[in-house]
Scaffold this active site. Structure first.
Site, mmCIF file in Angstrom:
data_model
loop_
_atom_site.group_PDB
_atom_site.id
_atom_site.type_symbol
_atom_site.label_atom_id
_atom_site.label_comp_id
_atom_site.label_asym_id
_atom_site.label_seq_id
_atom_site.Cartn_x
_atom_site.Cartn_y
_atom_site.Cartn_z
ATOM 1 N N LYS A 1 2.465 -3.033 5.585
ATOM 2 C CA LYS A 1 2.523 -3.020 4.125
ATOM 3 C C LYS A 1 3.918 -2.698 3.602
ATOM 4 C CE LYS A 1 -1.688 -4.162 3.082
ATOM 5 N NZ LYS A 1 -1.917 -5.496 2.484
ATOM 6 N N SER B 1 0.848 -1.193 0.000
ATOM 7 C CA SER B 1 0.000 0.000 0.000
ATOM 8 C C SER B 1 0.883 1.242 0.000
ATOM 9 C CB SER B 1 -0.906 0.027 1.246
ATOM 10 O OG SER B 1 -1.596 1.260 1.336
ATOM 11 N N TYR C 1 -0.955 -0.315 9.797
ATOM 12 C CA TYR C 1 -1.167 -0.776 8.423
ATOM 13 C C TYR C 1 0.030 -0.438 7.537
ATOM 14 C CZ TYR C 1 -3.751 -1.279 3.977
ATOM 15 O OH TYR C 1 -4.171 -1.644 2.721
#
Length: 309
Positions: free
Chosen positions: A168, A151, A164
């Site tokens: 990622k 991401s 997150y």
């Protein structure tokens, strides 16, 4: 002839969002598909078998072959069962695409251990699990292909997503090393940082009217199908020997990311101390400093180059 004729593909998180489109498109290109989805909510809560089964039913109704799996990628034993299910059902496994995941967004000063651990467990540990469970099979058969999902929240950064983003960014590093280690056994791994309007992106909190307006404007072109098409292309033998790369896909744009390398190196006789670093090194690197722009502001790099054809 489909791009994936004769191949067996496992898609985690295949019941919704990008994973759903990867599963359906893979079947359309000739693959036999294991559709894995625990069926949890956007924060990882609960379980629901219907999303994975609905995708299987969609594939079968179009004449394809698919089977559902409802286990969690966070459990290595469960992932081992996914791999075995593919082999038992379809006689093998050649590709794993792993977009399964959820969000637990919070500013770092408010983030709980559970919010951190849950994201790392599913996204980063989940990617480790699918590799660990399948790498022996791929090495023995001298063929295997991972499509991993990163991401821009990790590659570039996004406020409120330290858990997150860290996971990622880790996925991108994992993929690169899997590609390096797998090269001699014809095992490939590439990473996609997608841009798509899904239930996860809709859940990212914002009160900024400009960002809200931009999100709505992007919805029309940012279908999950866009990154899913790239995932299918990277899954295909026709994309060999491409491996170890990081791609972006969103809307009408495809990107390839630079990977961290030294921009410029300075040497000083006798080495550097804190004073000379302040006086000599820092002024020289000023032109190379990356500004603190997040994903929404940066746009991921240069303006897109139009391609006709």
């Amino acid at each position: 002839m489909g791009l994936l004729d004769g191949k067996v593909v496992l898609v985690t998180g295949g019941g919704r969002g990008i994973g759903r489109d990867v599963a359906i498109l893979s079947a359309q290109q000739g693959a036999k598909v294991v559709v894995n989805d625990l069926g949890g909510g956007i924060h990882g809560e609960g379980a629901d078998k219907s999303p994975a089964q609905e995708v299987v039913d969609t594939i079968k109704s179009a004449g394809g072959e698919a089977v559902a799996n409802f286990d969690s990628v966070a459990d290595l034993s469960a992932v081992n069962r996914m791999i075995q299910q593919a082999v038992d059902t379809f006689g093998g496994l050649h590709v794993i695409s792993n977009p399964a995941g959820f969000l637990r967004d919070r500013m770092i000063h408010n983030m709980t251990e559970e919010e951190w651990d849950g994201i790392i467990e599913v996204h980063l540990r989940g990617h480790f699990n699918v590799v660990r469970a399948s790498i022996g099979l791929f090495r023995n058969q001298q063929e295997g292909n991972y499509v991993m999902w990163s991401s821009t929240s990790g590659l570039i950064g996004n406020v409120g997503q330290t858990n997150y983003g860290a996971a990622k960014m880790g996925v991108a590093g994992l993929s690169r090393i899997v590609a390096l280690e797998g090269a001699r056994n014809n095992v490939r791994s590439n990473t996609i940082a997608p841009g798509a309007a899904t239930r996860l992106t809709d859940s990212i909190p914002t009160t900024d009217p400009e960002r809200i307006a931009r999100r709505e404007a992007m919805r029309a072109i940012n279908s999950p199908e866009r990154p899913a098409q790239l995932a299918v292309a990277l899954s295909a033998p026709a994309s060999a020997p491409l491996s170890g790369q990081v791609f972006g896909a969103g809307g009408y744009n495809l990107s390839i990311f630079q990977q961290p390398r030294p921009i410029e190196t300075f040497s000083r006789e006798g080495g550097w101390d804190a004073d000379t670093i302040i006086r000599e090194f820092l002024p020289r690197i000023e032109k190379h400093i990356t500004p603190l722009n997040d994903t929404a502001i940066s746009g991921g790099g240069k303006a897109p180059t139009p391609v006709n054809g």
